[in-house]
Design an enzyme around this catalytic site. Structure first.
Site, PDB file in Angstrom:
ATOM      1  N   HIS A  78       0.856  -1.196   0.000  1.00  0.00           N
ATOM      2  CA  HIS A  78       0.000   0.000   0.000  1.00  0.00           C
ATOM      3  C   HIS A  78       0.886   1.237   0.000  1.00  0.00           C
ATOM      4  O   HIS A  78       1.959   1.242   0.621  1.00  0.00           O
ATOM      5  CB  HIS A  78      -0.895   0.016   1.251  1.00  0.00           C
ATOM      6  CG  HIS A  78      -2.078   0.906   1.111  1.00  0.00           C
ATOM      7  ND1 HIS A  78      -2.007   2.257   1.356  1.00  0.00           N
ATOM      8  CD2 HIS A  78      -3.334   0.657   0.705  1.00  0.00           C
ATOM      9  CE1 HIS A  78      -3.198   2.785   1.146  1.00  0.00           C
ATOM     10  NE2 HIS A  78      -4.023   1.846   0.739  1.00  0.00           N
ATOM     11  N   ASP A 103      -7.896  -5.447  -0.170  1.00  0.00           N
ATOM     12  CA  ASP A 103      -8.327  -6.285  -1.301  1.00  0.00           C
ATOM     13  C   ASP A 103      -7.932  -7.740  -1.151  1.00  0.00           C
ATOM     14  O   ASP A 103      -8.310  -8.569  -1.984  1.00  0.00           O
ATOM     15  CB  ASP A 103      -7.718  -5.719  -2.600  1.00  0.00           C
ATOM     16  CG  ASP A 103      -8.284  -4.346  -2.903  1.00  0.00           C
ATOM     17  OD1 ASP A 103      -7.506  -3.386  -3.003  1.00  0.00           O
ATOM     18  OD2 ASP A 103      -9.526  -4.241  -2.981  1.00  0.00           O
TER      19      ASP A 103
HETATM   20  C1  SDX Z   1      -6.217   0.079  -2.916  1.00  0.00           C
HETATM   21  O1  SDX Z   1      -4.488   4.584  -2.025  1.00  0.00           O
HETATM   22  C2  SDX Z   1      -5.402   3.951  -1.422  1.00  0.00           C
HETATM   23  O2  SDX Z   1      -5.802   4.303  -0.332  1.00  0.00           O
HETATM   24  C3  SDX Z   1      -5.967   2.768  -2.173  1.00  0.00           C
HETATM   25  C4  SDX Z   1      -6.983   1.929  -1.422  1.00  0.00           C
HETATM   26  C5  SDX Z   1      -8.258   2.700  -1.149  1.00  0.00           C
HETATM   27  O3  SDX Z   1      -8.982   2.318  -0.209  1.00  0.00           O
HETATM   28  O4  SDX Z   1      -8.561   3.628  -1.949  1.00  0.00           O
HETATM   29  O5  SDX Z   1      -6.441   1.499  -0.189  1.00  0.00           O
HETATM   30  C6  SDX Z   1      -7.379   0.704  -2.241  1.00  0.00           C
HETATM   31  O6  SDX Z   1      -5.956   0.413  -4.039  1.00  0.00           O
HETATM   32  C7  SDX Z   1      -5.333  -0.893  -2.160  1.00  0.00           C
HETATM   33  C8  SDX Z   1      -4.102  -1.360  -2.997  1.00  0.00           C
HETATM   34  C9  SDX Z   1      -4.571  -2.460  -3.951  1.00  0.00           C
HETATM   35  N1  SDX Z   1      -3.504  -2.808  -4.900  1.00  0.00           N
HETATM   36  C10 SDX Z   1      -2.871  -3.988  -4.850  1.00  0.00           C
HETATM   37  O7  SDX Z   1      -3.033  -4.841  -3.969  1.00  0.00           O
HETATM   38  C11 SDX Z   1      -1.920  -4.234  -6.025  1.00  0.00           C
HETATM   39  C12 SDX Z   1      -0.587  -4.792  -5.498  1.00  0.00           C
HETATM   40  N2  SDX Z   1       0.078  -3.730  -4.749  1.00  0.00           N
HETATM   41  C13 SDX Z   1       1.033  -2.918  -5.461  1.00  0.00           C
HETATM   42  O8  SDX Z   1       0.874  -2.750  -6.815  1.00  0.00           O
HETATM   43  C14 SDX Z   1       1.525  -1.721  -4.662  1.00  0.00           C
HETATM   44  O9  SDX Z   1       1.806  -2.167  -3.403  1.00  0.00           O
HETATM   45  C15 SDX Z   1       0.642  -0.494  -4.583  1.00  0.00           C
HETATM   46  C16 SDX Z   1       0.252  -0.004  -5.926  1.00  0.00           C
HETATM   47  C17 SDX Z   1      -0.584  -0.773  -3.781  1.00  0.00           C
HETATM   48  C18 SDX Z   1       1.463   0.578  -3.890  1.00  0.00           C
HETATM   49  O10 SDX Z   1       2.506   0.872  -4.711  1.00  0.00           O
HETATM   50  P1  SDX Z   1       3.582   2.030  -4.335  1.00  0.00           P
HETATM   51  O11 SDX Z   1       3.237   2.739  -3.115  1.00  0.00           O
HETATM   52  O12 SDX Z   1       3.806   2.840  -5.576  1.00  0.00           O
HETATM   53  O13 SDX Z   1       4.798   1.200  -3.960  1.00  0.00           O
HETATM   54  P2  SDX Z   1       5.841   0.667  -4.996  1.00  0.00           P
HETATM   55  O14 SDX Z   1       5.130   0.120  -6.186  1.00  0.00           O
HETATM   56  O15 SDX Z   1       6.873   1.715  -5.215  1.00  0.00           O
HETATM   57  O16 SDX Z   1       6.482  -0.580  -4.195  1.00  0.00           O
HETATM   58  C19 SDX Z   1       7.501  -0.350  -3.247  1.00  0.00           C
HETATM   59  C20 SDX Z   1       8.362  -1.597  -3.348  1.00  0.00           C
HETATM   60  C21 SDX Z   1       8.788  -1.899  -4.786  1.00  0.00           C
HETATM   61  O17 SDX Z   1      10.021  -2.564  -4.724  1.00  0.00           O
HETATM   62  P3  SDX Z   1      11.370  -1.675  -5.098  1.00  0.00           P
HETATM   63  O18 SDX Z   1      11.132  -1.088  -6.479  1.00  0.00           O
HETATM   64  O19 SDX Z   1      11.441  -0.613  -4.018  1.00  0.00           O
HETATM   65  O20 SDX Z   1      12.488  -2.679  -5.052  1.00  0.00           O
HETATM   66  O21 SDX Z   1       7.614  -2.743  -2.920  1.00  0.00           O
HETATM   67  C22 SDX Z   1       7.443  -3.642  -4.000  1.00  0.00           C
HETATM   68  C23 SDX Z   1       7.757  -2.885  -5.279  1.00  0.00           C
HETATM   69  O22 SDX Z   1       8.294  -3.764  -6.274  1.00  0.00           O
HETATM   70  N3  SDX Z   1       6.053  -4.079  -3.986  1.00  0.00           N
HETATM   71  C24 SDX Z   1       5.633  -5.339  -4.137  1.00  0.00           C
HETATM   72  C25 SDX Z   1       4.234  -5.280  -3.993  1.00  0.00           C
HETATM   73  N4  SDX Z   1       3.851  -4.020  -3.763  1.00  0.00           N
HETATM   74  C26 SDX Z   1       4.976  -3.278  -3.761  1.00  0.00           C
HETATM   75  N5  SDX Z   1       6.283  -6.493  -4.380  1.00  0.00           N
HETATM   76  C27 SDX Z   1       5.533  -7.608  -4.491  1.00  0.00           C
HETATM   77  N6  SDX Z   1       4.180  -7.630  -4.363  1.00  0.00           N
HETATM   78  C28 SDX Z   1       3.508  -6.486  -4.111  1.00  0.00           C
HETATM   79  N7  SDX Z   1       2.175  -6.517  -3.979  1.00  0.00           N
END
Ligand code: SDX
Length: 429
Positions: A306, A364
């Site tokens: 998140h 989710d």
């Molecule tokens: C919702 O914003 C909100 O409030 C949203 C929400 C709401 O109520 O409105 O809470 C609802 O959208 C919840 C999130 C649902 N999405 C997912 O579950 C999809 C999977 N999650 C990711 O895509 C990600 O965690 C996000 C999009 C939710 C957050 O992404 P960020 O904040 O941009 O973080 P990032 O992508 O920069 O990740 C940071 C690191 C990265 O590694 P590095 O590049 O630093 O080496 O963490 C890793 C990412 O690769 N990472 C994951 C991961 N999520 C982040 N690695 C594996 N699996 C994951 N799910």
């Protein structure tokens, strides 16, 4: 809360600025005049360190895993209230008295029908259209039917449009579902509560009386509460930006639905269930965890991570409890997807990659298992998220419209394209 002076040093130059404190949480640095003073823009793609607005609606402490609706902890609101009480709280800022709640329920209930011509609108879609495509279109189309509540400068019209959308989203969502399964649309019934009405519009058929399961209705109502609002997430920011241009409220909410559809946002519940099904069994989990950690593999654990929560999403805890409650009520003893989810969570929470990156289950992760058990197809999961989030989008949209400092949102950019150059005739290319 009083502002204090701050300074920003760029090279040898020092610029004055203002530090504005919140009630709780981080203060903000007012950089509104930064470009005028320095000739430079600030740069923050993804807005990881940028506050887009001042708001009094929802507060998240990502490190502590705290979510407050108008100051009330989500655990308490979800435990003690119902979804329409949450709608009232988010819209008006206070918990309703019994009389206010009864009046609000009455007003919402009597806006649940949609214009009869909306039914014809659905006929233009293929039966296998994704329900989110239908929702984006049909909610946007509401502005073509309700001209008497599109003047955003009129507080009365803003309130009517708000009530209409809170009331009609479940009806349109149920119609989108019925259309995909080829069953007749079911009209709302005024003697049912909000969520029972929605369940009946989704699952009743003309051939027999539909009996609402009160345990399931309460569980879904709680799921709606958990999804109602969440600060300036991507879809809420979309609604605010669309609203800042003066677009009508129906168009703004349609824009929010479009943004919510993405798998990184509200589409994650559908993607998470598909991921659990792809993993299939507990034995396959290590392979998928390895893929999630592999920089060369764009696979991510859907339902994990998140932007704000760097601790357990408090909504996910309540979702997990609700999943067990619903599966027990429905007599689903050993759901393989739940087994995979629980074991995946256990493994991920002990894996140094997830611990170091502070990746926890989010709202989710467990919602899909619960909604599938209730009988919803995965294609409806994000639709249900949109039904619940409509009140949050509307509350934030109204706060933006009523904010005296509000102006059209228009970010700038860092341009790294070609400098000026003269046109080359095609004969010389
Ligand atoms: C919702 O914003 C909100 O409030 C949203 C929400 C709401 O109520 O409105 O809470 C609802 O959208 C919840 C999130 C649902 N999405 C997912 O579950 C999809 C999977 N999650 C990711 O895509 C990600 O965690 C996000 C999009 C939710 C957050 O992404 P960020 O904040 O941009 O973080 P990032 O992508 O920069 O990740 C940071 C690191 C990265 O590694 P590095 O590049 O630093 O080496 O963490 C890793 C990412 O690769 N990472 C994951 C991961 N999520 C982040 N690695 C594996 N699996 C994951 N799910």
């Amino acid at each position: 809360m009083t502002d204090s002076n701050g300074t920003i040093k760029v090279g040898e130059k020092i610029y004055d600025t203002k530090v504005m404190p919140g009630t709780i949480g981080p203060s903000v640095l007012d950089i509104g005049s930064f470009y005028g003073k320095t000739g430079m823009f600030t740069y923050d793609p993804g807005f990881t360190s940028t506050a887009s607005c001042e708001s009094k609606i929802t507060y998240i402490d990502g490190d502590a895993g705290v979510l407050l609706y108008r100051g009330y902890p989500i655990e308490q609101v979800a435990e003690h209230g119902d979804f329409l009480e949450t709608c009232y709280l988010l819209l008006y800022g206070e918990l309703p008295t019994a009389a206010q709640k009864a009046d609000f329920d009455y007003r919402v209930t009597r806006h649940t029908m949609v214009h009869e011509q909306m039914a014809r609108f659905f006929q233009g879609f293929r039966r296998d259209a994704h329900p989110m495509a239908v929702m984006v279109a049909s909610v946007g189309a509401l502005s073509a039917f309700y001209h008497d509540s599109t003047d955003i400068s009129d507080p009365q019209q803003r309130m009517i449009a708000s009530m209409r959308m809170i009331a009609k989203l479940p009806t349109l969502a149920a119609m989108a579902y019925k259309y995909t399964v080829g069953q007749p649309f079911v009209y709302p019934k005024n003697d049912l509560d909000y969520t029972s009405n929605f369940l009946r519009m989704c699952f009743a058929v003309p051939c027999e009386e539909y009996k609402v399961n009160p345990i399931i209705a309460r569980a879904l109502d709680r799921i709606f509460i958990l999804h109602a609002d969440h600060e300036q997430n991507a879809s809420t920011s979309t609604v605010r930006l669309a609203g800042s241009s003066g677009a009508n409220p129906f168009a703004c909410i349609a824009a929010g639905i479009a943004c919510l559809w993405g798998p990184a946002h509200g589409g994650a519940n559908e993607a998470a269930l598909a991921m659990l099904a792809e993993i299939g069994s507990v034995e396959n989990i290590p392979k998928f965890v390895a893929r999630a950690k592999d920089k060369n593999d764009n696979f991510r654990l859907m339902g994990f991570g998140h932007r704000v929560y760097k601790n357990y999403d408090p909504r996910a805890k309540i979702m997990q409890k609700t999943a067990h409650e619903v599966l027990n009520e429905l007599g689903i003893k050993d759901d393989p997807l739940l087994d995979v989810a629980v074991e995946l969570e256990r493994i991920a929470l002990h894996d140094e990659y997830f611990v170091e990156k502070k990746l926890y289950p989010n709202i989710d992760f467990y919602s899909g298992i619960t909604l599938k058990a209730m009988g919803f197809p995965t294609s409806m999961f994000t639709v249900l998220f949109a039904v619940a989030r409509t009140v949050g989008w509307i509350a934030q949209w109204r706060e933006m419209i009523e904010d005296p400092s509000q102006k059209i949102g228009r970010p700038r950019q860092l341009y790294t394209g070609s400098p000026r150059r003269d046109y080359i005739p095609s004969s010389k290319r």
